[in-house]
Design an enzyme around this catalytic site. Structure first.
Site, PDB file in Angstrom:
ATOM      1  N   SER A 132       3.238  -4.910   6.025  1.00  0.00           N
ATOM      2  CA  SER A 132       2.188  -4.200   5.512  1.00  0.00           C
ATOM      3  C   SER A 132       1.580  -3.131   6.607  1.00  0.00           C
ATOM      4  O   SER A 132       2.587  -3.169   7.679  1.00  0.00           O
ATOM      5  CB  SER A 132       0.788  -5.162   5.037  1.00  0.00           C
ATOM      6  OG  SER A 132       0.391  -5.574   6.407  1.00  0.00           O
ATOM      7  N   LYS A 133       0.691  -2.195   6.060  1.00  0.00           N
ATOM      8  CA  LYS A 133       0.516  -1.213   6.956  1.00  0.00           C
ATOM      9  C   LYS A 133      -0.046  -1.859   8.407  1.00  0.00           C
ATOM     10  O   LYS A 133       0.172  -1.155   9.555  1.00  0.00           O
ATOM     11  CB  LYS A 133      -0.551  -0.492   6.426  1.00  0.00           C
ATOM     12  CG  LYS A 133      -0.122   0.516   5.610  1.00  0.00           C
ATOM     13  CD  LYS A 133      -1.272   1.288   4.858  1.00  0.00           C
ATOM     14  CE  LYS A 133      -1.788   0.402   3.572  1.00  0.00           C
ATOM     15  NZ  LYS A 133      -2.798   0.970   2.866  1.00  0.00           N
ATOM     16  N   ARG A 134      -0.616  -2.961   8.290  1.00  0.00           N
ATOM     17  CA  ARG A 134      -0.990  -3.610   9.502  1.00  0.00           C
ATOM     18  C   ARG A 134       0.123  -4.242  10.448  1.00  0.00           C
ATOM     19  O   ARG A 134      -0.514  -4.638  11.580  1.00  0.00           O
ATOM     20  CB  ARG A 134      -2.103  -4.516   9.076  1.00  0.00           C
ATOM     21  CG  ARG A 134      -3.347  -3.939   8.951  1.00  0.00           C
ATOM     22  CD  ARG A 134      -4.424  -5.108   7.975  1.00  0.00           C
ATOM     23  NE  ARG A 134      -3.782  -5.441   6.797  1.00  0.00           N
ATOM     24  CZ  ARG A 134      -3.736  -4.601   5.615  1.00  0.00           C
ATOM     25  NH1 ARG A 134      -4.441  -3.447   5.591  1.00  0.00           N
ATOM     26  NH2 ARG A 134      -3.292  -5.137   4.632  1.00  0.00           N
TER      27      ARG A 134
END
Ligand code: GLU
Length: 311
Positions: free
Chosen positions: A258-260
């Site tokens: 994910s983006k994180r």
């Protein structure tokens, strides 16, 4: 992973869609779905549709749609049709299709496939992974006249889908084969919120039916929604598409990418000077391999070689 040898071959033309929610920029984790849909469509011949799933108003992020369009254009993954102006095809937007969902809900309600549940709060109708199921069936048997009276009195309600009395729901997936879900584990899920807006599971099926989608290719995270969607196809009297749930791309730590967790935004790759063909090539190899194990492939070579049987 078991393959399903009895699935008929795809003899095109196919119709696919990429259906992002406008909740942020595209990144390597979610744009892979677009790459597979686009390559698959070019391989078999057919049309690739872009649909912005913006019914979850609370999660929409201003500017994301423009960002998504820009990233797809840069990667060369333009849609083949849509309600565009001036020769360029724009995306379909769920927020512009409210009357279609309302019409389909009306049909299902008249046929008894959905029923109002009064005084209940909205819920997205989706099942979160690992969620403890709570069964909401108390309004199932409320006589229609009693429901009509409460509705006329202005009591708020959500609409729930009446899960039929079957043993199990079988999803045929091109990658996983037959996946069986015991029907007893499927709650009477919400299909419309208090304000009438459809939930994800309902809107997606109405759209996929009306847009003539033949192949739904998406991340494995959606597999738990598919039996619910299959029940909606049945209730609408429509044939379900061929489903293919792509294996989840994992982060180096083993979690969902994910983006994180290290999934670079497409826009950052562009700014760093990575060529778009390299991004498409790289993403195509996440979950698929070339029959001769080649790793550097042009887009034309990928179109020629990529099919779902090697996912
Ligand atoms: N809008 C969904 C998402 O962003 C995708 C829906 C689908 O492919 O069925 O994950």
């Amino acid at each position: 992973m078991t393959h399903a040898p009895d699935l008929p071959p795809i003899t095109g033309p196919v119709r696919t869609r990429f259906a992002p929610s406008p909740t942020g920029r595209l990144h390597l984790g979610n744009v892979r779905t677009a790459v597979f849909n686009w390559l698959f469509t070019r391989h078999h011949g057919g049309a690739f549709v872009l649909r912005i799933e913006d019914t979850d108003l609370e999660r929409n992020l201003a500017g994301s749609e423009e960002g998504i369009l820009e990233d797809l254009r840069w990667l060369g993954l333009d849609p083949d049709e849509g309600p565009g102006i001036g020769g360029a095809f724009g995306p379909y937007r769920q927020s512009e299709r409210a009357e279609r969902y309302a019409a389909a809900l009306g049909r299902l309600r008249a046929a008894g496939h959905v029923y109002p549940a009064f005084g209940e709060e909205d819920d997205g109708g989706e099942e979160a992974e690992g969620e403890v199921r709570r069964f909401h069936r108390s309004f199932r048997e409320l006589p229609p006249a009693a429901a009509a009276a409460r509705e006329a009195a202005g009591e708020p309600f959500v609409l729930r889908f009446r899960v039929p009395d079957v043993e199990e729901v079988t999803v045929v997936d091109r990658i996983r084969g037959e996946v069986r879900f015991p029907a007893a584990e499927i709650d009477d899920f919400v299909v419309a919120r208090r304000d009438g807006r459809p939930t994800y599971n309902f809107a997606v099926v109405v759209d996929d039916v009306e847009m003539g989608i033949t192949d739904v290719i998406r991340g494995a995270g959606h597999l738990s929604n598919t039996p619910r969607q299959q029940l909606i196809y049945d209730a609408l009297g429509a044939d379900p598409p061929r489903f293919a749930h792509l294996p989840t791309v994992l982060s180096p730590e083993g979690g969902k990418l994910s983006k994180r967790s290290g999934a670079d935004p497409v826009s950052e790759l562009r700014e760093r000077g990575v060529p778009p063909e390299a991004v498409v090539n790289y993403l195509s190899l996440l979950g698929w391999s070339h029959p001769e194990e080649r790793e550097i492939l042009t887009v034309a070579e990928l179109v020629e070689a990529l099919d779902l049987d090697r996912v």
